[in-house]
Design a protein around this motif. Structure first.
Motif, mmCIF file in Angstrom:
data_model
loop_
_atom_site.group_PDB
_atom_site.id
_atom_site.type_symbol
_atom_site.label_atom_id
_atom_site.label_comp_id
_atom_site.label_asym_id
_atom_site.label_seq_id
_atom_site.Cartn_x
_atom_site.Cartn_y
_atom_site.Cartn_z
ATOM 1 N N PRO A 220 0.839 -1.135 -0.008
ATOM 2 C CA PRO A 220 0.163 0.013 0.098
ATOM 3 C C PRO A 220 0.776 1.473 -0.238
ATOM 4 N N THR A 221 2.110 1.332 0.453
ATOM 5 C CA THR A 221 2.819 2.552 0.397
ATOM 6 C C THR A 221 3.109 2.995 -0.893
ATOM 7 N N VAL A 222 3.266 1.951 -1.910
ATOM 8 C CA VAL A 222 3.437 2.345 -3.193
ATOM 9 C C VAL A 222 2.511 3.273 -3.772
ATOM 10 N N LEU A 223 1.040 2.761 -3.204
ATOM 11 C CA LEU A 223 0.058 3.320 -3.869
ATOM 12 C C LEU A 223 -0.152 4.817 -3.300
ATOM 13 N N ILE A 224 0.121 4.859 -1.997
ATOM 14 C CA ILE A 224 0.167 6.014 -1.217
ATOM 15 C C ILE A 224 1.119 7.194 -1.946
ATOM 16 N N ILE A 225 2.432 6.725 -2.136
ATOM 17 C CA ILE A 225 3.466 7.570 -2.649
ATOM 18 C C ILE A 225 2.805 7.962 -4.160
ATOM 19 N N VAL A 226 2.257 7.131 -4.865
ATOM 20 C CA VAL A 226 1.904 7.491 -6.245
ATOM 21 C C VAL A 226 0.729 8.566 -6.243
ATOM 22 N N LEU A 227 -0.064 8.405 -5.159
ATOM 23 C CA LEU A 227 -1.177 9.273 -5.209
ATOM 24 C C LEU A 227 -0.662 10.568 -4.777
ATOM 25 N N PHE A 228 0.171 10.654 -3.797
ATOM 26 C CA PHE A 228 0.828 12.020 -3.079
ATOM 27 C C PHE A 228 1.616 12.625 -4.255
ATOM 28 N N LEU A 229 2.418 11.860 -5.064
ATOM 29 C CA LEU A 229 2.910 12.644 -6.210
ATOM 30 C C LEU A 229 2.060 13.021 -7.300
ATOM 31 N N VAL A 230 1.005 12.299 -7.704
ATOM 32 C CA VAL A 230 -0.017 13.019 -8.380
ATOM 33 C C VAL A 230 -0.647 14.152 -7.945
ATOM 34 N N SER A 231 -1.003 14.096 -6.660
ATOM 35 C CA SER A 231 -1.608 15.410 -5.987
ATOM 36 C C SER A 231 -0.620 16.633 -6.005
ATOM 37 N N LEU A 232 0.596 16.280 -5.530
ATOM 38 C CA LEU A 232 1.499 17.408 -5.881
ATOM 39 C C LEU A 232 1.856 18.049 -7.226
ATOM 40 N N VAL A 233 1.539 17.148 -8.110
ATOM 41 C CA VAL A 233 1.671 17.890 -9.484
ATOM 42 C C VAL A 233 0.288 18.796 -9.800
ATOM 43 N N PHE A 234 -0.711 18.402 -9.433
ATOM 44 C CA PHE A 234 -1.695 19.350 -9.579
ATOM 45 C C PHE A 234 -1.800 20.305 -8.762
ATOM 46 N N ILE A 235 -1.445 20.344 -7.372
ATOM 47 C CA ILE A 235 -1.330 21.415 -6.587
ATOM 48 C C ILE A 235 -0.607 22.431 -7.099
ATOM 49 N N THR A 236 0.822 21.959 -7.644
ATOM 50 C CA THR A 236 1.943 22.963 -8.130
ATOM 51 C C THR A 236 1.298 23.500 -9.339
ATOM 52 N N ALA A 237 0.607 22.847 -10.315
ATOM 53 C CA ALA A 237 0.147 23.482 -11.403
ATOM 54 C C ALA A 237 -0.845 24.549 -11.062
ATOM 55 N N ALA A 238 -1.684 24.217 -10.078
ATOM 56 C CA ALA A 238 -2.897 25.367 -9.715
ATOM 57 C C ALA A 238 -2.335 26.767 -8.941
ATOM 58 N N VAL A 239 -1.046 26.567 -8.239
ATOM 59 C CA VAL A 239 -0.356 27.466 -7.870
ATOM 60 C C VAL A 239 0.183 28.668 -8.903
ATOM 61 N N ILE A 240 0.898 27.818 -9.742
ATOM 62 C CA ILE A 240 1.450 28.609 -11.102
ATOM 63 C C ILE A 240 0.732 29.223 -11.811
ATOM 64 N N LEU A 241 -0.559 28.621 -12.052
ATOM 65 C CA LEU A 241 -1.548 29.336 -12.574
ATOM 66 C C LEU A 241 -2.237 30.569 -11.991
#
Length: 324
Positions: A220-241
């Motif tokens: 499950p740790t791998v799944l959590i890490i993947v979800l975290f990275l995906v969320s981080l990408v979306f948050i970063t994109a929103a802040v830049i916009l």
């Protein structure tokens, strides 16, 4: 009645000369294994065998009549891989040890008696190849996960099913002698490097094939890490916009302020035409003074307007003196 004499010459009739290769042809051999060619030969009674030979047939030596020979009973320089285990009466068997691809070809036996000689034709064809491990699985695309089925097969490209093999996992022997290794439901512990060889011939071992079993449910740790990275990408994109929008708004506000400033400055700029001597000039000046007094301006602009006003007053006084 004429007399007919039938002359039988010993050693000439072919039914009295024979070489029989018991081994099936062609023979498929794994590199590093031993190949045994079971051979029998016959010749007319009353003759004695003086010399026996084995040769690898080439275009220049079709009937094994000339050199080179892989074995010659009259030579002391026979190849170490070839051992004659027959005799000079009826057994012509040959053993080829640690065989490799250079030994592929057609082999023939030739023997010489005190009266004649004979070669067995056709000979025995031997094909040499490496063992290989092929894999088939229930999931054709993607990785193999826990619970999938998996089949490993030890094969030779020049042969069908092998009779007796041994399996290795990470170079450790597995207690399994069948050419097919089946996993009905794989587990994470089945991951590793697999190879096979002929039983009791580890020199025939194949190249390793690597199997990795992915344990999705146990990670499950791998799944959590993947979800975290995906969320981080979306948050970063929103802040830049958001930052880009704020920057555009600030630039727009600055441009609007500059436009308002330029418009105000053009409104309060006095006329440069000298119309003091024109009729009604004093009235125009008074109207201009009224306009100046009704406009709210910044200190810098106020100083400019005051200076212009003083200049106009001096001109008015000078004009009055001259008229007087």
């Amino acid at each position: 009645m004429p007399l007919i004499i039938l002359l039988l010459l010993p050693g000439v009739l072919s039914n009295q000369w024979r070489v029989s290769y018991v081994s099936l042809s062609p023979v498929c051999a794994a590199r590093g294994s031993n190949v045994f060619i079971n051979c029998r030969y016959e010749y007319p009674d009353g003759q004695q065998v003086q010399q026996v030979r084995w040769c690898l047939v080439s275009s220049n030596n079709v009937f094994c009549a000339d050199k080179p020979y892989v074995y010659d009973s009259e030579s002391n320089n026979n190849q170490k891989n070839f051992q004659y285990i027959g005799d000079k009466t009826s057994n012509c068997s040959l053993l080829i040890s640690n065989i490799d691809q250079t030994h592929s070809g057609e082999y023939k036996f030739r023997f010489i008696t005190d009266r004649d000689e004979w070669a067995g034709d056709p000979g025995v064809k031997i094909l040499v190849d490496d063992l290989r491990v092929s894999m088939s699985r229930s999931r054709e695309n993607g990785s193999t996960i826990v619970g999938d089925s998996l089949i490993l097969t030890c094969t030779l490209s020049c042969s069908g099913n092998l009779a007796d093999v041994q399996w290795f996992k990470n170079r450790d022997l597995i207690r399994h002698s069948e050419p097919v290794l089946t996993f009905s439901r794989v587990t994470a512990e089945d991951s590793g490097n697999y190879s096979c060889s002929l039983r009791n011939f580890k020199t025939t071992v194949s190249e390793e094939i690597t199997i990795y079993i992915e344990d999705v449910t146990g990670s499950p740790t791998v799944l959590i890490i993947v979800l975290f990275l995906v969320s981080l990408v979306f948050i970063t994109a929103a802040v830049i916009l958001m930052r880009r929008r704020e920057a555009k708004m600030k630039v727009k506000q600055v441009e609007e302020r500059e436009e308002a400033k330029d418009s105000l400055y053009s409104t309060v700029q006095p006329q440069t035409t000298d119309n003091k001597n024109l009729p009604g000039a004093e009235d125009v000046q008074q109207e201009d003074e009224v306009q100046y007094s009704s406009v709210t301006i910044k200190p810098k602009e106020l100083l400019q307007v005051s200076a212009n006003t003083e200049q106009e007053d001096d001109s008015t006084i000078y004009s009055a003196v001259m008229n007087g």
